[in-house]
Design an enzyme around this catalytic site. Structure first.
Site, PDB file in Angstrom:
ATOM      1  N   ARG A   1       8.436 128.652  21.863  1.00 49.78           N
ATOM      2  CA  ARG A   1       8.407 129.867  21.366  1.00 49.78           C
ATOM      3  C   ARG A   1       9.095 129.944  20.113  1.00 49.78           C
ATOM      4  NH1 ARG A   1       7.752 131.858  26.846  1.00 49.78           N
ATOM      5  NH2 ARG A   1       5.582 132.730  27.487  1.00 49.78           N
TER       6      ARG A   1
ATOM      7  N   ARG B   1       5.071 125.787  18.849  1.00 52.42           N
ATOM      8  CA  ARG B   1       3.912 126.857  18.756  1.00 52.42           C
ATOM      9  C   ARG B   1       4.278 127.759  17.398  1.00 52.42           C
ATOM     10  NH1 ARG B   1       2.683 131.557  23.217  1.00 52.42           N
ATOM     11  NH2 ARG B   1       4.838 132.539  22.340  1.00 52.42           N
TER      12      ARG B   1
ATOM     13  N   ASN C   1      -0.536 134.612  30.517  1.00 51.33           N
ATOM     14  CA  ASN C   1       0.137 135.981  30.553  1.00 51.33           C
ATOM     15  C   ASN C   1      -0.858 136.956  29.863  1.00 51.33           C
ATOM     16  OD1 ASN C   1       2.160 134.662  31.811  1.00 51.33           O
ATOM     17  ND2 ASN C   1       3.356 134.436  29.598  1.00 51.33           N
ATOM     18  N   ASP C   2      -1.520 136.333  28.485  1.00 50.64           N
ATOM     19  CA  ASP C   2      -2.291 137.317  27.687  1.00 50.64           C
ATOM     20  C   ASP C   2      -3.643 137.252  28.149  1.00 50.64           C
ATOM     21  OD1 ASP C   2      -0.510 138.580  25.701  1.00 50.64           O
ATOM     22  OD2 ASP C   2      -0.130 136.500  24.911  1.00 50.64           O
TER      23      ASP C   2
ATOM     24  N   ARG D   1       0.537 143.809  29.652  1.00 51.75           N
ATOM     25  CA  ARG D   1       1.474 143.102  30.636  1.00 51.75           C
ATOM     26  C   ARG D   1       3.074 143.767  30.522  1.00 51.75           C
ATOM     27  NH1 ARG D   1       1.655 137.688  26.814  1.00 51.75           N
ATOM     28  NH2 ARG D   1       3.872 137.441  27.324  1.00 51.75           N
TER      29      ARG D   1
ATOM     30  N   CYS E   1       0.802 127.328  30.425  1.00 50.02           N
ATOM     31  CA  CYS E   1       2.131 127.566  30.098  1.00 50.02           C
ATOM     32  C   CYS E   1       2.439 128.974  30.201  1.00 50.02           C
ATOM     33  CB  CYS E   1       2.299 127.157  28.522  1.00 50.02           C
ATOM     34  SG  CYS E   1       1.307 127.957  27.533  1.00 50.02           S
TER      35      CYS E   1
HETATM   36  C1  PEP Z   1       0.911 133.567  27.380  1.00 50.15           C
HETATM   37  O1  PEP Z   1       0.378 134.427  27.044  1.00 50.15           O
HETATM   38  O2  PEP Z   1       0.544 133.137  28.595  1.00 50.15           O
HETATM   39  C2  PEP Z   1       1.932 132.479  26.731  1.00 50.15           C
HETATM   40  C3  PEP Z   1       2.503 131.645  27.229  1.00 50.15           C
HETATM   41  O3  PEP Z   1       2.543 133.121  25.613  1.00 50.15           O
HETATM   42  P1  PEP Z   1       3.150 134.443  25.562  1.00 50.15           P
HETATM   43  O4  PEP Z   1       3.973 134.746  26.775  1.00 50.15           O
HETATM   44  O5  PEP Z   1       4.380 133.795  24.452  1.00 50.15           O
HETATM   45  O6  PEP Z   1       2.661 135.614  24.879  1.00 50.15           O
HETATM   46 MG    MG Z   2       0.486 134.848  24.665  1.00 50.12          MG
END
Ligand code: PEP
Ligand code: MG
Length: 596
Positions: free
Chosen positions: A318, A354, A478-479, A489, A526
């Site tokens: 990141r 990324r 996550n997103d 979230r 991820c």
């Molecule tokens: C996700 O969204 O799962 C991700 C890995 O990116 P971030 O948590 O940085 O938004």
């Molecule tokens: Mg994300």
């Protein structure tokens, strides 16, 4: 007044007693140490004279800070409404008092007058006014009003913090082992924590999969978020226990409580040490299927731990760290240097870089990105922002290409939703390659693989089309969970509804995986579920062979994989995909993990 005084007396008694707070445990482990309450921290107050024609602008700056402070207090009030009993009453009382002080009060008028009459900056005017008002209260020799003087100082600190826009101190002067207690910590605040000095943290605001939570896991700091009743209930120097595994915080523990948690901390640390032996062993299932375990890296200092922890590469770097806690943007050279250090640190293992993913809860001051609109998570962020500010993207791509001369890299694009976004980046990348070649710059050749994050439901549903323009996929669960279920979230109020095991999320993961396998492009997960050993069987059963996670999660996931049988995992995944109820899915998952 009498009733209030009685309540204050009772409150003082409670402030000495043990108190338990339950919230969201977002990062495992137990920390015990002295509280460092952020609001009570030292704030550097700049003081300078202003010209007569700058008075109106300075008063406007002050009005902005007042408005921002009011918004923060209202947000806290909303959170505290969910509390019960005296805690809610006490906190509500405190927040109301703060709001009153910010609404056309003597304090606000006094600051405005000082800016105009004394021609001083707003921070200095706030400080002078607060000192005077607080002193006049304290001089009345009345314990009740003396406490009100504390409330006034607190409001003053908040105003100054909002004026200087330096949210919090760098935590570099806290006593070793401190537990940071704060209203809210941004991912950038958290990045400033040194695990050698900070033991753990607890905040009033924040959800399970917020980036602050992710940062806590990366740093290996036990953390509990979403504890609205914490505010005002813990003071600097109080002993605090943070149980990140159970989501519990205990302030001023009784000797017996302290003893119990010291014992549990010892057990946790022993279990962690036992896993160290797994580091050098391969991540293969019992029947010999290899799974690639990679690290999610938030900060360059994690690289060493990633290698030591047995990561086979970085599955998600990141790059937001490059843009945090600074008023300006890093240039190509600075980005190149930082990336080169990480790539060299990984010693030949691939690093997936990324591109910048700011917006939503990840704001970079230097970009002047405002959360904007009613739905910042749906706004100008990540790849959308970069395609608007193409210079920013070009600079970053050039830095990645140059750093790629020192080890294998892959480029990953965040929040892609359309095929054309990936195509546009490819064109821009080709332009950057040409430019660097013209310059005779040393860089990776041929151009590195260009992959896309699948973290928007629309992208998952168009995975077969995206697989034609992307060299690899990384599923960001996550997103993906947030956007599929319409659950923020980072919002603790809806955290109980945030569920990657919802059949809709699982179907999107399955659909994406099948599209990648058909197109024969690599695919990884991820998001945070990749680092949770409970999900390993399901993901592997669905066809995933690459998992990228917080460095601290590597040993437990590896342990789980080494106990798995591929055929059983595949059958299990099929059974799960037939389910329609996430409660039933969770139960099946627990049963499978208990057996296998
Ligand atoms: C996700 O969204 O799962 C991700 C890995 O990116 P971030 O948590 O940085 O938004
Ligand atoms: Mg994300």
């Amino acid at each position: 007044m009498k009733a209030e005084r009685k309540r204050e007396g009772a409150k003082r008694g409670r402030l000495r007693a043990e108190r338990i707070f339950d919230g969201l445990g977002v990062s495992q482990g137990i920390a015990i140490g002295p509280a460092h309450v952020v609001e009570a921290g030292y704030i550097d107050v700049p003081e300078y004279a202003i010209a007569e024609d700058a008075v109106a602008a300075e008063q406007e700056r002050f009005a902005d800070a007042v408005a921002r402070s009011q918004r923060q207090l209202k947000k806290l009030k909303e959170k505290s409404a969910a509390l019960h009993g005296t805690a809610a009453e006490e906190l509500g009382f405190l927040l109301d008092a703060g709001l009153q002080m910010l609404t056309g009060s003597r304090v606000v008028r006094g600051v405005e007058r000082r800016i105009a009459d004394e021609r001083i900056n707003a921070e200095a005017a706030v400080r002078a006014e607060i000192i005077q008002v607080a002193q006049s209260f304290a001089a009345l020799d009345d314990p009740y009003l003396a406490e009100r003087a504390d409330d006034i100082r607190e409001v003053g600190d908040r105003l100054i913090r909002n004026l200087t826009r330096t949210p919090y101190q760098a935590f570099s002067r806290v006593p070793a082992g401190s537990i940071i207690i704060a209203e809210e910590l941004t991912p950038a605040d958290t990045a400033l924590m040194d695990p050698q000095l900070v033991g753990g943290f607890a905040t009033a605001i924040g959800g399970t999969e917020s980036h602050t939570a992710i940062m806590a896991r990366s740093l290996g700091l036990p953390a509990v978020l979403g504890l609205a009743d914490l505010i005002g209930a813990v003071h600097n120097g109080d002993t605090v226990i943070v149980d990140g595994s159970k989501g519990r915080v205990i302030a001023r523990p009784k000797p017996s409580t302290l003893e119990e948690f010291e014992r549990r901390r010892g057990e946790f640390e022993r279990a962690e040490r036992q896993l160290v032996g797994l580091r050098r062993l391969p991540a293969v299932t019992r029947d010999g299927t290899a799974v690639t375990l990679l690290a999610n890296v938030e900060l360059p200092r994690e690289t060493e731990a990633a290698v030591a922890g047995g990561a086979e590469g970085v599955g998600l770097l990141r790059t937001e760290f490059l843009f945090m806690n600074r008023p300006d943007l890093p240039d190509e050279e600075e980005q190149y240097q930082a990336l080169r250090t990480i790539i060299k640190g990984m010693d030949g293992r691939p690093v997936t870089v990324r591109t910048l993913d700011v917006g939503g809860d990840k704001l970079a001051a230097a970009l002047d990105v405002q959360p904007g609109g009613a739905n910042p998570a749906l706004g100008l962020r990540a790849i959308r922002l970069q395609l608007k500010m193409t210079e920013l993207l070009e600079t970053q791509l050039a830095a990645i290409l140059r750093a790629g001369a020192h080890g294998p890299v892959r480029i990953l694009l965040p929040m892609v939703s359309t095929v054309s976004e990936a195509r546009q980046v490819r064109e821009i990348l080709a332009g950057v390659v040409k430019r660097l070649k013209r310059r005779g710059t040393k860089m990776i050749d041929p151009s590195p693989p260009l992959g896309v994050m699948i973290e928007i439901p629309g992208a998952a549903l168009a995975a077969d089309a995206l697989a034609q323009v992307a060299d690899f996929f990384a599923i960001g669960t996550n997103d993906l969970t947030m956007y599929t279920l319409a659950i923020d979230r980072g919002d603790e109020q809806v955290a109980h509804l945030y569920n990657p095991l919802h059949p809709a999320v699982l179907r999107l993961i399955q659909f994406t995986t099948e599209a990648a396998l058909r197109a024969r492009i690599p695919i990884s997960v991820c998001g945070e579920i990749a680092g949770d050993p409970r999900y390993a069987a399901l993901l592997i059963g669905l066809g995933i062979r690459e998992l990228s996670m917080a460095v601290t999660a590597l040993p437990r996931v590896k342990q789980r994989i080494r106990n798995l049988d591929l055929l059983a995992a595949t059958r299990f995944a099929r059974q799960i995909m037939d389910q329609s109820d996430s409660g039933r899915i969770a139960a099946l998952l627990d049963d499978f993990n208990a057996l296998a």
